[in-house]
Every structure is written in structure tokens, then in C-alpha cells.
Scaffold this motif. Sequence first.
Motif, mmCIF file in Angstrom:
data_model
loop_
_atom_site.group_PDB
_atom_site.id
_atom_site.type_symbol
_atom_site.label_atom_id
_atom_site.label_comp_id
_atom_site.label_asym_id
_atom_site.label_seq_id
_atom_site.Cartn_x
_atom_site.Cartn_y
_atom_site.Cartn_z
ATOM 1 N N TRP A 2 91.178 81.026 24.104
ATOM 2 C CA TRP A 2 92.311 81.320 23.234
ATOM 3 C C TRP A 2 93.620 80.725 23.722
ATOM 4 O O TRP A 2 94.508 80.425 22.928
ATOM 5 C CB TRP A 2 92.449 82.836 23.081
ATOM 6 N N GLU A 3 93.771 80.551 25.007
ATOM 7 C CA GLU A 3 94.995 79.931 25.509
ATOM 8 C C GLU A 3 95.132 78.509 24.997
ATOM 9 O O GLU A 3 96.216 78.063 24.603
ATOM 10 C CB GLU A 3 95.001 79.938 27.038
ATOM 11 N N ALA A 4 94.013 77.785 24.952
ATOM 12 C CA ALA A 4 94.021 76.424 24.415
ATOM 13 C C ALA A 4 94.310 76.431 22.920
ATOM 14 O O ALA A 4 95.028 75.568 22.404
ATOM 15 C CB ALA A 4 92.678 75.740 24.690
ATOM 16 N N MET A 5 93.767 77.423 22.201
ATOM 17 C CA MET A 5 94.028 77.527 20.770
ATOM 18 C C MET A 5 95.501 77.795 20.502
ATOM 19 O O MET A 5 96.111 77.189 19.601
ATOM 20 C CB MET A 5 93.187 78.665 20.186
ATOM 21 N N ALA A 6 96.116 78.651 21.292
ATOM 22 C CA ALA A 6 97.534 78.943 21.126
ATOM 23 C C ALA A 6 98.373 77.700 21.395
ATOM 24 O O ALA A 6 99.342 77.417 20.673
ATOM 25 C CB ALA A 6 97.947 80.074 22.075
ATOM 26 N N LYS A 7 98.022 76.950 22.410
ATOM 27 C CA LYS A 7 98.753 75.722 22.717
ATOM 28 C C LYS A 7 98.625 74.718 21.586
ATOM 29 O O LYS A 7 99.596 74.063 21.204
ATOM 30 C CB LYS A 7 98.231 75.123 24.025
ATOM 31 N N GLU A 39 87.072 57.297 29.217
ATOM 32 C CA GLU A 39 87.595 57.306 30.578
ATOM 33 C C GLU A 39 89.125 57.430 30.565
ATOM 34 O O GLU A 39 89.798 56.784 29.774
ATOM 35 C CB GLU A 39 87.199 56.014 31.311
ATOM 36 N N GLY A 40 89.637 58.259 31.438
ATOM 37 C CA GLY A 40 91.076 58.369 31.602
ATOM 38 C C GLY A 40 91.791 59.185 30.551
ATOM 39 O O GLY A 40 93.028 59.226 30.535
ATOM 40 N N VAL A 41 91.055 59.849 29.650
ATOM 41 C CA VAL A 41 91.678 60.669 28.612
ATOM 42 C C VAL A 41 91.065 62.062 28.667
ATOM 43 O O VAL A 41 89.839 62.205 28.747
ATOM 44 C CB VAL A 41 91.488 60.069 27.204
ATOM 45 N N ARG A 42 91.893 63.062 28.642
ATOM 46 C CA ARG A 42 91.454 64.457 28.613
ATOM 47 C C ARG A 42 92.110 65.171 27.433
ATOM 48 O O ARG A 42 93.169 64.779 26.953
ATOM 49 C CB ARG A 42 91.836 65.161 29.911
ATOM 50 N N CYS A 43 91.471 66.235 26.991
ATOM 51 C CA CYS A 43 92.065 67.047 25.926
ATOM 52 C C CYS A 43 93.353 67.672 26.433
ATOM 53 O O CYS A 43 93.360 68.322 27.484
ATOM 54 C CB CYS A 43 91.086 68.135 25.487
ATOM 55 N N PRO A 44 94.467 67.493 25.723
ATOM 56 C CA PRO A 44 95.745 68.060 26.185
ATOM 57 C C PRO A 44 95.825 69.573 26.032
ATOM 58 O O PRO A 44 96.780 70.194 26.493
ATOM 59 C CB PRO A 44 96.771 67.365 25.289
ATOM 60 N N PHE A 45 94.823 70.174 25.387
ATOM 61 C CA PHE A 45 94.866 71.614 25.134
ATOM 62 C C PHE A 45 93.940 72.406 26.063
ATOM 63 O O PHE A 45 94.312 73.462 26.549
ATOM 64 C CB PHE A 45 94.521 71.887 23.674
ATOM 65 N N CYS A 46 92.739 71.901 26.315
ATOM 66 C CA CYS A 46 91.802 72.623 27.180
ATOM 67 C C CYS A 46 91.403 71.841 28.417
ATOM 68 O O CYS A 46 90.745 72.389 29.310
ATOM 69 C CB CYS A 46 90.549 73.013 26.398
ATOM 70 N N GLY A 47 91.774 70.562 28.489
ATOM 71 C CA GLY A 47 91.423 69.740 29.637
ATOM 72 C C GLY A 47 90.027 69.172 29.608
ATOM 73 O O GLY A 47 89.584 68.552 30.576
ATOM 74 N N GLY A 48 89.288 69.366 28.498
ATOM 75 C CA GLY A 48 87.913 68.884 28.402
ATOM 76 C C GLY A 48 87.827 67.384 28.207
ATOM 77 O O GLY A 48 88.794 66.717 27.825
ATOM 78 N N ARG A 49 86.638 66.823 28.452
ATOM 79 C CA ARG A 49 86.389 65.411 28.214
ATOM 80 C C ARG A 49 86.389 65.141 26.714
ATOM 81 O O ARG A 49 86.051 66.017 25.900
ATOM 82 C CB ARG A 49 85.046 64.979 28.821
ATOM 83 N N VAL A 50 86.729 63.920 26.330
ATOM 84 C CA VAL A 50 86.896 63.596 24.908
ATOM 85 C C VAL A 50 86.088 62.359 24.534
ATOM 86 O O VAL A 50 85.787 61.511 25.371
ATOM 87 C CB VAL A 50 88.376 63.366 24.549
#
Length: 269
Positions: free
Chosen positions: A91-96, A189-200
Amino acid sequence: MSQSESQRRRWNSNRVAESDDSAIHNETILRLVFDSMKWDVHSLCQTASVDRNLRALAKRLLWKEMCIYRAPRMIASLMDGAPNGRIGGEWEAMAKLLFYCCGCNPTRHFRTGQSCPGHFMKSSRFSKTSGRSFLVRRCRTDLLYVSDPCEHEIRDRGDDLGIFRGVFGGFMRSRTRACLITRELEVEEGVRCPFCGGRVWSMTAARLVPKSAARRLGTMENGLEYFVCVNGHLHGSCWLVHLSSEEDGNDDDDEDDHEDDRNQIGSNG
């Protein structure tokens, strides 16, 4: 002062401190406080940063309560059928995602020449009809909410930079994820989700960007890129071309524009 009197004072002082501490961390009290503040996102961020206990309480309960209060229709739709009422990425990622424009960095398929920092939004508008424009035809049954682009002026260019974000409902069971898995696409490579930090995954690299996405945003087909993370969060950027009324034609791929479901979310900040 006798030793017994000194001990009693210390004991009473500790009781007061413990009582105050328990009040600060009391779920019922915090809910009432944030209800009175209409679940202001800035205040909740400050509260969650006070100490470890409040951070844990916000992660377990308060971010969820804030999302449900501030975006009830959108959250109810995303939670429909979700196991235990959970949303991917917590939920923290959803709020962000609801209130934060994540900014933009140059990528291999989208060259901006400079980075654009993220920032809180005063208001955001998400639409599942817009979301359908970002899905190829065979994935149109997926549930996806996408925001209107946040416009950023870039020096030395005649076009503005648009930054948008979104979220899938039930991403683990979605056709979009199935397409990505079937194509055996590597994560970016080199990109992460700005909300949860997961791989994209890059939807450009996957060739899963429909023409309707460019038309919805008002850009050229090669003027955008967006990513989807393993938890179903979407973020992307585009060049917003200034269109004349003659150029702003119909979108043949958007059959359901008349069923638009927009969710206006204000930050109260």
C-alpha cells in the motif's frame, strides 16, 4: 529526598511517558486524527518518518486507509477479486503512485538529454478508459488505470515532456503479464519501478505499445516509452506535441471512450 520517593517519581514519570507513547501509536486515535485531516498525504509521510513503530503502523494500516479514503472507486476496482484485499507492491507504493510524479531519466528508447526530478502532485486524475489505450487488443480485458500526463517544460525544445503513471488490477493474472512471460523478455537493465523498487519490463522492447497510446497522449508513435514492473505499476514519458484542432482526430482503437471512469484525487496540500 529518600530513595523510595525518588524511585516512585521515576516510576510515575515512566508511566506517563509510556502512556503518551501508547497514545501516539494507538490505531483508533491515529485514524480519527487523519480522518479530521482528510488523510493528507504530506502529514502521513511526516508521521511515518517519526520512528520505527509509526513507520510499521503506516505500512500495515495507514497507507491502505489513506488510499481507500482518497480514491475509493479506483481502489475498490483494483481490489475486486484480489486475494485478501491485497494490491501488488504493498500500500505504501500505491499511495506514492497516487500522488507522486516520478520524474524521468533518459533511457535507451527515450532520449531527453536531461533528467527531470519527481515531485508531489496537488491533484491527479486516473482513468481506466485511458488505460485501455495502453493495452494491445488481445490484452484489452486487463484492468489498467493510467493518469493524465504531468507536463514539464524542457528548455531548447518546442514540445513539453509528459510523465504518466498507472497501475494494473490483478496483474499476476493479466494477459499483459502472460504476453511478457511468453516472449521471454528480459527485465530492463538500470531501470527500477519508482514506486515499489521492483524490476521492470520495457513495453517498447516488448513491442506491446499500441498506436492508441500515442494518440491518447497526443504524441508521435516513437515519442514515448513506458515500463511495467513485476507488481503491475506503470510509469512512462512522452513528448507532448501541440496539436491543432484539425490534427486532433478520432481514436479508432478506443471503442469505449463513452464509458470513461475518471478518478480525481486531490492532495489537500
